[in-house]
Write an enzyme that holds these catalytic residues in place. Structure first.
Site, PDB file in Angstrom:
ATOM      1  N   GLU A 156      14.202  16.442 -17.882  1.00  0.00           N
ATOM      2  CA  GLU A 156      13.469  17.528 -17.215  1.00  0.00           C
ATOM      3  C   GLU A 156      13.313  17.280 -15.710  1.00  0.00           C
ATOM      4  OE1 GLU A 156      10.316  19.421 -19.401  1.00  0.00           O
ATOM      5  OE2 GLU A 156      10.871  18.397 -21.231  1.00  0.00           O
TER       6      GLU A 156
ATOM      7  N   ASP B 235       7.359  27.466 -24.400  1.00  0.00           N
ATOM      8  CA  ASP B 235       7.646  26.063 -24.133  1.00  0.00           C
ATOM      9  C   ASP B 235       6.326  25.287 -24.100  1.00  0.00           C
ATOM     10  OD1 ASP B 235       8.946  23.702 -23.617  1.00  0.00           O
ATOM     11  OD2 ASP B 235      10.171  24.490 -21.999  1.00  0.00           O
TER      12      ASP B 235
HETATM   13  C1  BGC Z   1      10.989  21.277 -22.919  1.00  0.00           C
HETATM   14  C2  BGC Z   1      11.680  21.952 -24.073  1.00  0.00           C
HETATM   15  C3  BGC Z   1      11.361  21.261 -25.367  1.00  0.00           C
HETATM   16  C4  BGC Z   1       9.856  21.137 -25.545  1.00  0.00           C
HETATM   17  C5  BGC Z   1       9.461  20.426 -26.824  1.00  0.00           C
HETATM   18  C6  BGC Z   1       9.540  21.004 -23.197  1.00  0.00           C
HETATM   19  O1  BGC Z   1       9.025  20.204 -22.215  1.00  0.00           O
HETATM   20  O2  BGC Z   1      11.107  22.068 -21.768  1.00  0.00           O
HETATM   21  O3  BGC Z   1      13.060  21.969 -23.849  1.00  0.00           O
HETATM   22  O4  BGC Z   1      11.937  21.962 -26.431  1.00  0.00           O
HETATM   23  O5  BGC Z   1       9.336  20.410 -24.449  1.00  0.00           O
HETATM   24  O6  BGC Z   1       9.723  19.092 -26.785  1.00  0.00           O
END
Ligand code: BGC
Length: 649
Positions: free
Chosen positions: A535, A344
């Protein structure tokens, strides 16, 4: 590096600290380019006689072995590296010199103008630099198409997963994902960081709307999304209407303990899943088994969160990016995952130790590709040094690179590295929106309907109140055009709930704050809910987030429901809200979730053009303190149980 978190800096690639870091880190050994930048349309077939990996008639396995055998360490490490497009935009030759394997657009990282053509031009431009590398290995371009190609203005925006879970319609989930794949691939990206197969066990989590629900069996059924994205077999991946899928965030991201977030500024996101091996397998792992063994998912994204075993004495929390047992022993060996792991966003920098330790720990745990948005050169330097020092074995590197190359061959990128734009005209088309509209209708959950308040009649005089009745941004939520999403009706095209209502009912008064006179109306429709977040920013307890209704929403219900005989309340939110005190004041109550761009779908069920069939994908709590509450709990006493939903029609 810390990532931007606040709403004002949610276009990640523009974070000033990040740009500084990227600039400072640009001192890495350059890899020789093959020739000038490859033009879109340039063919590799002339070389295929001398380079078997370029021969599409050979089996993928053989092509991988051939190509791997030609690669230097620098080229291999490059393949394992993914940078944010913003970090290479001003000097795209880095794609060639670093031999980057992949680029991504983080949430809100878009071309100007944000059109399908500009997207395709942008991705093709980066691709031409990748093809200028010595071995002409194409890049993989990844985006978060979590509810449609959400970054793109004009894309069809589907309900977030929580609403899709409410439909219980696995075929519809597959169809929506197929449309998402079509719209995404027509603009360049061949890879999506979706679907989230997280199992949300606590709706205080800021990502609970990314989950199909709290029951692992439901989430597992919804892995048809993988098939919609990728097709029925890996043979479909090379088609212009399919993309490589990513199941995320492996595993336990929705099952963390409130108050255990390891990053300080969140409360539950990136927290600790405290569980036994048995319970982890049942709750958190189950959807991954099906995604891998039934749908052959191409990539898996390990979670920021940690797992701490309750059945192992002295077990300490281990972050998933470092969890060798779960990444290698369980996922790759036991479950049989033969795709690749993508870390991630900058996740490894949350591991203990210095950067070299973080890199080494994660790659040795089994991570294959590293999302290093603004520090790709540093990552390359660190991993190269670790290999040279013998702390990372060459066999681990070869395994990682083979997995990544396999995906590139299966996607047909060596034959067709540039965007096939054939489906560009279908983006946001009436046919695609019709499917989204149906999804919206199927996702609506009718929780109360006294005196058959619903369906409404087109002849009734309606009084509609609440900002969320007429706010596209609010009804789409996070991950829409920007990372956090934004309120308002100007960012992308679509139909609000109010607009949908007005297409059927001719006599409609709209008063966002319920200040217009209520007299002379037959039915009040009060739309309550949330504004967008993504998030941990949306965790309850962060930035004022709560499951409780706002004072404004309560006041709107009080005013409209006390003044107008029949009162219908719709909740436009990513999660269950506390309505225990307000519910008795209503005649009908509908959970609308985050429907996306097609508000017409809400109007369809309100007016009985379609029946209400949605069922709760989560338990509805009586109070915020009742969380976490899940079906199967001892002393289960929710306001509405998991699976509840009335039908009409
Ligand atoms: C998130 C992911 C995402 C990634 C790319 C991260 O902060 O947890 O779900 O795919 O960013 O944008």
């Amino acid at each position: 590096m810390r990532r931007p978190r606040s709403r004002s800096t949610d276009v990640r690639q523009q974070h000033p600290a990040a740009l500084l870091l990227a600039a400072a880190a640009l001192v890495v050994t350059a890899i020789p380019a093959s020739s000038a930048v490859a033009e879109p349309g340039a063919s590799a077939t002339a070389l295929s006689g001398t380079r078997p990996y370029l021969d599409s008639r050979l089996p993928v396995k053989q092509r991988v072995v051939d190509l791997l055998g030609r690669m230097t360490l620098a080229e291999k490490v490059g393949q394992m590296t993914q940078a944010e497009r913003g970090s290479v935009e001003s000097d795209q030759t880095q794609i060639t010199s670093l031999a980057l394997g992949s680029l991504l657009s983080g949430g809100g990282s878009v071309p100007t103008p944000n059109t399908p053509e500009a997207w395709a031009d942008m991705v093709d431009g980066y691709q031409s630099h990748a093809l200028a590398s010595r071995l002409r290995i194409p890049i993989l371009y990844g985006v978060d198409s979590v509810h449609g190609h959400g970054n793109l203005v004009g894309a069809t925006i589907f309900p977030h997963n929580i609403g899709m879970g409410a439909t219980r319609d696995t075929a519809l989930v597959r169809e929506a994902a197929h449309i998402t794949a079509t719209e995404t691939r027509a603009t360049g990206p061949q890879w999506v960081f979706a679907p989230c197969v997280c199992v949300t066990r606590d709706e205080r989590w800021g990502r609970s709307y990314e989950s199909f629900g709290e029951d692992p069996r439901l989430v597992t059924r919804m892995t048809t999304a993988v098939e919609g994205l990728q097709g029925r077999s890996t043979k479909d991946l090379a088609r212009n209407d399919r993309v490589l899928a990513t199941v995320k965030h492996y595993a336990g991201d929705g099952d963390t303990t409130y108050g255990t977030s390891t990053t300080g500024d969140y409360i539950i996101d990136r927290g600790i899943t405290k569980t036994s091996h048995k319970r982890f397998a049942e709750i958190d792992l189950a959807p991954y088994v099906t995604a891998v063994q039934v749908h052959d998912v191409g990539s898996v994204m390990p979670s920021y969160s940690s797992v701490q075993w309750t059945d192992v004495p002295g077990s300490e929390p281990i972050r998933m990016s470092a969890h060798k047992e779960l990444l290698t022993d369980v996922l790759k060996q036991k479950i049989g995952f033969d795709g690749f792991l993508i870390s991630d966003w900058d996740a490894i920098t949350e591991l203990p130790g210095d950067f070299a330790t973080q890199v080494r720990t994660s790659v040795n745990a089994g991570m294959d590709m590293f999302m290093q948005p603004y520090n790709a050169p540093q990552f390359i330097q660190a991993l190269t040094a670790e290999v040279q020092a013998g702390r990372v074995k060459m066999s681990r590197i070869d395994d990682a690179v083979s997995r990544i190359l396999k995906a590139k061959f299966e996607l047909g990128l060596f034959e067709h590295p540039y965007t096939d734009r054939s489906h560009i005209d279908t983006i946001g088309s009436a046919a695609h929106r019709a499917v989204a509209r149906r999804a919206v209708a199927e996702s609506q959950v009718l929780l109360k309907n006294d005196g058959k308040a619903l369906p409404l009649k087109s002849s009734q005089r309606l009084y509609v109140a609440g900002v969320n009745a007429n706010d596209l941004g609010n009804q789409a939520g996070g991950w829409t055009v920007t990372w956090q999403g934004q309120s308002g009706n100007t960012a992308f095209p679509g139909t609000t709930i109010l607009q949908g209502i007005r297409k059927t009912a001719k006599n409609v008064t709209y008063s966002a704050d319920a200040s217009a006179p209520t007299a002379g109306h037959d039915v009040g429709v009060v739309v309550i809910g949330e504004t967008p977040y993504a998030e941990g920013v949306g965790d309850v307890g962060v930035g004022g987030h709560t499951l409780n209704l706002s004072a404004t929403d309560k006041a709107n219900i009080d005013r409209v429901c006390s003044a107008i005989r029949t009162c219908v309340v719709l909740d436009v939110a990513g999660r269950t809200q506390i309505v225990t005190d307000q519910l008795p004041k209503t005649d009908a109550f509908v959970m609308s979730w985050l429907p996306g761009s097609e508000g017409d779908g809400v109007a369809d069920v309100l007016f009985g053009k379609r029946p209400f069939t949605g069922r709760l994908p989560v338990s509805w709590p009586r109070s915020e303190t009742q969380e976490p509450i899940n079906v199967g709990d001892r002393n289960y006493n929710p306001l509405f149980p998991y699976g509840y939903g009335l039908t009409t029609g």
